[in-house]
Design an enzyme around this catalytic site. Structure first.
Site, mmCIF file in Angstrom:
data_model
loop_
_atom_site.group_PDB
_atom_site.id
_atom_site.type_symbol
_atom_site.label_atom_id
_atom_site.label_comp_id
_atom_site.label_asym_id
_atom_site.label_seq_id
_atom_site.Cartn_x
_atom_site.Cartn_y
_atom_site.Cartn_z
ATOM 1 N N SER A 76 -5.467 -0.635 5.355
ATOM 2 C CA SER A 76 -4.819 -1.505 4.391
ATOM 3 C C SER A 76 -3.472 -1.107 3.996
ATOM 4 C CB SER A 76 -5.546 -1.566 3.236
ATOM 5 O OG SER A 76 -5.343 -2.263 2.096
ATOM 6 N N TYR B 193 3.784 -9.463 -7.190
ATOM 7 C CA TYR B 193 4.902 -9.184 -6.408
ATOM 8 C C TYR B 193 5.506 -10.665 -6.119
ATOM 9 C CZ TYR B 193 4.118 -4.312 -5.939
ATOM 10 O OH TYR B 193 4.030 -2.992 -5.889
HETATM 11 C C1 LIG Z 1 -0.516 4.681 -1.805
HETATM 12 C C2 LIG Z 1 -0.923 3.430 -1.891
HETATM 13 C C3 LIG Z 1 0.070 2.302 -1.409
HETATM 14 C C4 LIG Z 1 -0.287 0.886 -1.498
HETATM 15 N N1 LIG Z 1 0.635 0.200 -1.103
HETATM 16 C C5 LIG Z 1 0.315 -1.066 -0.845
HETATM 17 C C6 LIG Z 1 1.273 -2.022 -0.330
HETATM 18 O O1 LIG Z 1 2.419 -1.873 0.270
HETATM 19 N N2 LIG Z 1 0.854 -3.200 -0.103
HETATM 20 C C7 LIG Z 1 -0.487 -3.982 -0.843
HETATM 21 O O2 LIG Z 1 -0.700 -4.924 -0.542
HETATM 22 N N3 LIG Z 1 -1.007 -2.950 -1.149
HETATM 23 C C8 LIG Z 1 -0.968 -1.565 -1.275
HETATM 24 N N4 LIG Z 1 -1.986 -0.804 -1.670
HETATM 25 C C9 LIG Z 1 -3.202 -1.219 -2.302
HETATM 26 C C10 LIG Z 1 -4.224 -1.012 -0.918
HETATM 27 O O3 LIG Z 1 -3.587 -1.476 0.402
HETATM 28 C C11 LIG Z 1 -5.713 -1.461 -1.516
HETATM 29 O O4 LIG Z 1 -5.718 -2.767 -1.670
HETATM 30 C C12 LIG Z 1 -6.220 -0.730 -2.526
HETATM 31 O O5 LIG Z 1 -5.633 0.614 -2.573
HETATM 32 C C13 LIG Z 1 -7.502 -0.800 -2.721
HETATM 33 O O6 LIG Z 1 -8.009 -0.175 -1.484
HETATM 34 P P1 LIG Z 1 -8.985 1.484 -1.758
HETATM 35 O O7 LIG Z 1 -9.830 1.315 -2.636
HETATM 36 O O8 LIG Z 1 -9.632 1.230 -0.219
HETATM 37 O O9 LIG Z 1 -7.779 2.322 -1.960
HETATM 38 C C14 LIG Z 1 -1.484 0.521 -1.903
HETATM 39 C C15 LIG Z 1 -2.378 1.664 -2.486
HETATM 40 C C16 LIG Z 1 -2.045 2.965 -2.231
HETATM 41 C C17 LIG Z 1 -3.220 3.873 -2.500
#
Ligand SMILES: Cc1cc2nc3c(=O)[nH]c(=O)nc-3n(C[C@H](O)[C@H](O)[C@H](O)COP(=O)(O)O)c2cc1C
Length: 380
Positions: free
Chosen positions: A24, A184
């Site tokens: 992601s 955003y």
């Molecule tokens: C360090 C970090 C940076 C992130 N940056 C973005 C990003 O650039 N674009 C985006 O759509 N989501 C971003 N997210 C959200 C993740 O892509 C994801 O949707 C969210 O963390 C939930 O998934 P997870 O439970 O597997 O972490 C970010 C998450 C984390 C932890």
């Protein structure tokens, strides 16, 4: 025909993801002037070594003012292409597909890196004071006051997304994802809580989705027909309950019903997959975070809008991820934090699910030590 599972390939137009696991998009706050750094190379390359079928860059800004922080990755100049291409070449060498998420932060721009608190960065420290938005409504007290975009400003944003798509193609990306989630700029237009415009970009559902649809059509028109386009949305602003009921006396904001309707429009624009996240546009939303808490949105959009979906959000276990694909709730799972904890999660998941999967030849002795004989490795 065999049923899909976590390690079944996914064909999207002319590309085939080797499995259903995507990294992601994750901001790394490690760029200067938008350039990919050694950190980006190592971060993304190691997840390809770990076996992810699709590796996404972080939100990559289409203009300097489209960054969330001054340290965000960018693609507003041709000069950004070379270092990105270095990364896509390596991802391809590992058998992974390369994805780029392109976005514009709008009213959530010019902020500090998260590990330095939530602080507006002034121009004297590399920030910017012209924050674009549909309407002059700040996200919260810590964020800057934006200016509502005029028609020329909207046209310039659209052009920036198209120019970014041209550069992303030159850098070797296979998949482009338009970031219309997490509060955003594009999400700001979708939600009536951040968009109070009275022109053709505000008010009715058709008007609020206009910019997302126009940007998507414009990107689709220049992204080659043999390559896929994804759109990430926030399926809800979380001011309704999980079942879609709106608590008495509240405004619902952007809702799952509207996400289904938007996804059908995106399908008709030639979008290949809707990446179903949630939240981010309202500071005080109550989000029931827990394992797989957003998966139901991917399932509903897939079923009702007739488009492939990606599930994301607290997907951490191999059996959980496999179940999402097998039960056809989504076509792809995107993992973020679990892949920070363990870049080799796909290789581990394959072993847990007893699916023979190729290891990088350089690591094959480690795979041999643990894998049963039928798991013997095939070098990529
Ligand atoms: C360090 C970090 C940076 C992130 N940056 C973005 C990003 O650039 N674009 C985006 O759509 N989501 C971003 N997210 C959200 C993740 O892509 C994801 O949707 C969210 O963390 C939930 O998934 P997870 O439970 O597997 O972490 C970010 C998450 C984390 C932890």
């Amino acid at each position: 025909m065999s049923l899909p599972h976590l390690f079944a390939p996914l064909v999207l137009r002319s590309i085939t993801l080797p499995n259903r696991i995507a990294v992601s998009p994750m901001c790394q706050y490690s760029s200067e002037d938008g350039f990919a750094s050694d950190w980006h190379f190592v971060h993304l390359a190691s997840r390809a070594v770990g076996g992810a079928g699709l590796v996404f860059t972080e939100a990559t800004a289409v203009t300097p003012e489209g960054r969330i922080s001054p340290q965000d990755l960018g693609i507003w100049s041709d000069k950004h292409i070379d270092r990105l291409q270095h990364i896509t070449d390596f991802l391809h060498s590992q058998g992974s597909c390369a994805g780029i998420q392109v976005g514009h932060a709008g009213r959530k721009g010019s902020m500090s890196k998260p590990w330095e608190g939530t602080r507006l960065i002034p121009p004297s420290e590399g920030g910017w004071d012209k924050l674009a938005a549909p309407s002059a409504i700040p996200f919260s007290a810590e964020y800057g006051k934006p200016t509502g975009l005029d028609r020329d400003g909207i046209a310039a944003i659209q052009k920036a997304f198209v120019a970014a798509a041209h550069r992303a193609l030159a850098a070797g990306f296979d998949v482009i994802e338009i970031h219309a989630a997490h509060g955003y700029l594009l999400h700001q237009f979708l939600s009536p809580l951040s968009n109070t415009r009275t022109d053709e970009y505000g008010g009715s559902f058709e008007n609020r989705v206009r910019l997302v649809v126009e940007v998507t059509k414009a990107v689709r028109a220049v992204w080659p027909g043999h390559l896929p386009v994804f759109v990430r949305i926030s399926a809800t602003d979380w001011l309704e309950s999980f079942t879609g009921e709106k608590p008495e006396g509240t405004e619902a904001g952007w809702t799952i019903d509207q996400s289904v309707a938007l996804s059908a429009l995106l399908r008709d624009c030639g979008v290949d997959l809707v990446d179903c996240s949630s939240g981010g546009n309202v500071a005080n939303a109550k989000i029931p975070v827990g394992p797989g808490y957003q998966t139901a949105f991917a399932a509903r959009i897939r079923r009702e809008a007739g488009i492939a979906t990606g599930a994301v959000g607290m997907i951490t276990q191999s059996a959980q991820a496999d179940c999402i694909i097998r039960t056809q709730q989504a076509d792809l799972v995107l993992l973020a934090r679990e892949l920070l904890r363990d870049p080799y999660w796909p290789l581990r998941a394959a072993r847990e699910l007893k699916v023979p999967t190729p290891w990088p030849v350089q690591y094959s002795r480690a795979a041999d030590a643990h894998a049963p004989a039928r798991d013997r490795i095939v070098a990529k």
